[in-house]
Motif scaffolding. Sequence first.
Motif, PDB file in Angstrom:
ATOM      1  N   ALA A  43     -10.401-103.403  51.330  1.00 27.77           N
ATOM      2  CA  ALA A  43      -9.280-102.545  50.944  1.00 27.77           C
ATOM      3  C   ALA A  43      -9.453-101.118  51.433  1.00 27.77           C
ATOM      4  N   ALA A  44     -10.692-100.705  51.685  1.00 29.23           N
ATOM      5  CA  ALA A  44     -10.918 -99.343  52.165  1.00 29.23           C
ATOM      6  C   ALA A  44     -10.373 -99.166  53.577  1.00 29.23           C
ATOM      7  N   GLY A  45     -10.366-100.234  54.340  1.00 25.20           N
ATOM      8  CA  GLY A  45      -9.843-100.148  55.697  1.00 25.20           C
ATOM      9  C   GLY A  45     -10.785 -99.439  56.644  1.00 25.20           C
ATOM     10  N   ALA A  46     -10.228 -98.999  57.771  1.00 30.87           N
ATOM     11  CA  ALA A  46     -11.039 -98.374  58.806  1.00 30.87           C
ATOM     12  C   ALA A  46     -10.202 -97.380  59.581  1.00 30.87           C
ATOM     13  N   GLU A  47     -10.891 -96.412  60.177  1.00 35.81           N
ATOM     14  CA  GLU A  47     -10.235 -95.468  61.086  1.00 35.81           C
ATOM     15  C   GLU A  47      -9.765 -96.211  62.328  1.00 35.81           C
ATOM     16  N   TRP A  48      -8.556 -95.904  62.768  1.00 38.80           N
ATOM     17  CA  TRP A  48      -8.116 -96.452  64.055  1.00 38.80           C
ATOM     18  C   TRP A  48      -8.517 -95.445  65.131  1.00 38.80           C
ATOM     19  N   ASP A  49      -9.813 -95.356  65.372  1.00 34.97           N
ATOM     20  CA  ASP A  49     -10.306 -94.265  66.221  1.00 34.97           C
ATOM     21  C   ASP A  49     -10.384 -94.681  67.680  1.00 34.97           C
ATOM     22  N   GLY A  50     -10.705 -93.713  68.508  1.00 36.19           N
ATOM     23  CA  GLY A  50     -10.888 -93.983  69.927  1.00 36.19           C
ATOM     24  C   GLY A  50      -9.640 -93.846  70.767  1.00 36.19           C
ATOM     25  N   VAL A  51      -8.503 -93.538  70.147  1.00 34.52           N
ATOM     26  CA  VAL A  51      -7.269 -93.396  70.923  1.00 34.52           C
ATOM     27  C   VAL A  51      -7.305 -92.075  71.682  1.00 34.52           C
ATOM     28  N   ARG A  52      -7.087 -92.158  72.996  1.00 29.86           N
ATOM     29  CA  ARG A  52      -7.124 -90.963  73.851  1.00 29.86           C
ATOM     30  C   ARG A  52      -5.854 -90.920  74.688  1.00 29.86           C
ATOM     31  N   ASN A  53      -4.759 -91.116  74.020  1.00 27.45           N
ATOM     32  CA  ASN A  53      -3.465 -91.157  74.697  1.00 27.45           C
ATOM     33  C   ASN A  53      -2.461 -90.456  73.788  1.00 27.45           C
ATOM     34  N   TYR A  54      -1.732 -89.492  74.379  1.00 27.95           N
ATOM     35  CA  TYR A  54      -0.864 -88.654  73.557  1.00 27.95           C
ATOM     36  C   TYR A  54       0.240 -89.442  72.866  1.00 27.95           C
ATOM     37  N   GLN A  55       0.837 -90.376  73.597  1.00 33.04           N
ATOM     38  CA  GLN A  55       1.927 -91.145  73.011  1.00 33.04           C
ATOM     39  C   GLN A  55       1.427 -91.947  71.809  1.00 33.04           C
ATOM     40  N   ALA A  56       0.280 -92.564  71.974  1.00 32.66           N
ATOM     41  CA  ALA A  56      -0.288 -93.351  70.876  1.00 32.66           C
ATOM     42  C   ALA A  56      -0.640 -92.436  69.706  1.00 32.66           C
ATOM     43  N   ARG A  57      -1.198 -91.277  70.020  1.00 36.19           N
ATOM     44  CA  ARG A  57      -1.531 -90.332  68.952  1.00 36.19           C
ATOM     45  C   ARG A  57      -0.273 -89.867  68.227  1.00 36.19           C
ATOM     46  N   ASN A  58       0.765 -89.567  68.993  1.00 36.62           N
ATOM     47  CA  ASN A  58       2.002 -89.115  68.359  1.00 36.62           C
ATOM     48  C   ASN A  58       2.583 -90.193  67.454  1.00 36.62           C
ATOM     49  N   ASN A  59       2.468 -91.430  67.868  1.00 29.93           N
ATOM     50  CA  ASN A  59       2.930 -92.519  66.999  1.00 29.93           C
ATOM     51  C   ASN A  59       2.139 -92.532  65.694  1.00 29.93           C
ATOM     52  N   MET A  60       0.841 -92.293  65.779  1.00 36.05           N
ATOM     53  CA  MET A  60       0.037 -92.293  64.548  1.00 36.05           C
ATOM     54  C   MET A  60       0.399 -91.112  63.651  1.00 36.05           C
ATOM     55  N   ARG A  61       0.699 -89.958  64.273  1.00 31.73           N
ATOM     56  CA  ARG A  61       1.115 -88.800  63.473  1.00 31.73           C
ATOM     57  C   ARG A  61       2.397 -89.071  62.717  1.00 31.73           C
ATOM     58  N   ALA A  62       3.225 -89.948  63.284  1.00 27.56           N
ATOM     59  CA  ALA A  62       4.529 -90.230  62.672  1.00 27.56           C
ATOM     60  C   ALA A  62       4.429 -91.254  61.546  1.00 27.56           C
ATOM     61  N   MET A  63       3.255 -91.806  61.331  1.00 26.27           N
ATOM     62  CA  MET A  63       3.120 -92.870  60.332  1.00 26.27           C
ATOM     63  C   MET A  63       3.070 -92.313  58.913  1.00 26.27           C
ATOM     64  N   ALA A  64       3.578 -93.114  57.975  1.00 27.28           N
ATOM     65  CA  ALA A  64       3.531 -92.770  56.551  1.00 27.28           C
ATOM     66  C   ALA A  64       2.663 -93.792  55.825  1.00 27.28           C
ATOM     67  N   LEU A  65       2.143 -93.400  54.682  1.00 29.70           N
ATOM     68  CA  LEU A  65       1.381 -94.340  53.864  1.00 29.70           C
ATOM     69  C   LEU A  65       2.263 -95.531  53.523  1.00 29.70           C
ATOM     70  N   GLY A  66       1.717 -96.717  53.669  1.00 22.63           N
ATOM     71  CA  GLY A  66       2.472 -97.919  53.339  1.00 22.63           C
ATOM     72  C   GLY A  66       3.201 -98.525  54.526  1.00 22.63           C
TER      73      GLY A  66
END
Length: 140
Positions: free
Chosen positions: A23-46
Motif C-alpha cells: 500500500a505504500a507504493g513506490a516512486e515513479w522515478d527515473g523519468v528524464r523527459n519533460y512531457q512525461a514529467r509534466n503529465n506527472m505534475r498534472a496528476m491528482a491523488l486517486g
Amino acid sequence: MNFWLFKSEPFKFSWEMLKAKGAAGAEWDGVRNYQARNNMRAMALGDRGFFYHSNEGLAVVGIVEVCGLAHPDSTTDDPRWECVDVRALEDMPQPVTLPDIKANPALSAMVLVNNSRLSVQPVTAAEWREICRMGGMTGA
DNA sequence: GCCAACGTTGGC
DNA sequence: GCCAACGTTGGC
C-alpha cells in the motif's frame, strides 16, 4: 479523476516489484523527459493508471493509483525532474497486449499507439473503459 | 540484434 | 534560433 499509463521495462521495474511494495507504493522515478514529467505534475491523488510492460511482455498488466503528488526525484540532484508515487491496485484479469490494442479501432488514437516512446501518458476515459473491458476488469 | 522514431544537445 | 549529430527507446 484522470487516467494515465505508466510504462516500464519489466526487468528494470516490474508489476510484481510494485505489488511487493504494498500500500505504500513506490516512486515513479527515473523519468528524464519533460512531457512525461509534466503529465506527472498534472496528476491528482486517486488518479488511476495502467501499468504497461514494455520491451518484454508488451501488455497492460495492472491498475495503479496515484498515492503521492509530484515531488523531487530522489534518484537525481537535478531539480528539473520530479515524480509521483504510485501503488498497485489490481491485476488485469487478462493482460491486454499491444497487438490487441493496435487491432482495436476504438483505441487507434491512443498515445501508446502513436508515440510509444513517451513513458508516462494520458489515457482518455473512453480508452480506459475499453481496455478494462478487454482485460476482463468487471468494476473500474 | 536491428532499425525507426523521437528527444536532446551543441555548434554556428 | 536553426539544424545536424547523437543517444535512447522500444517494437519487431
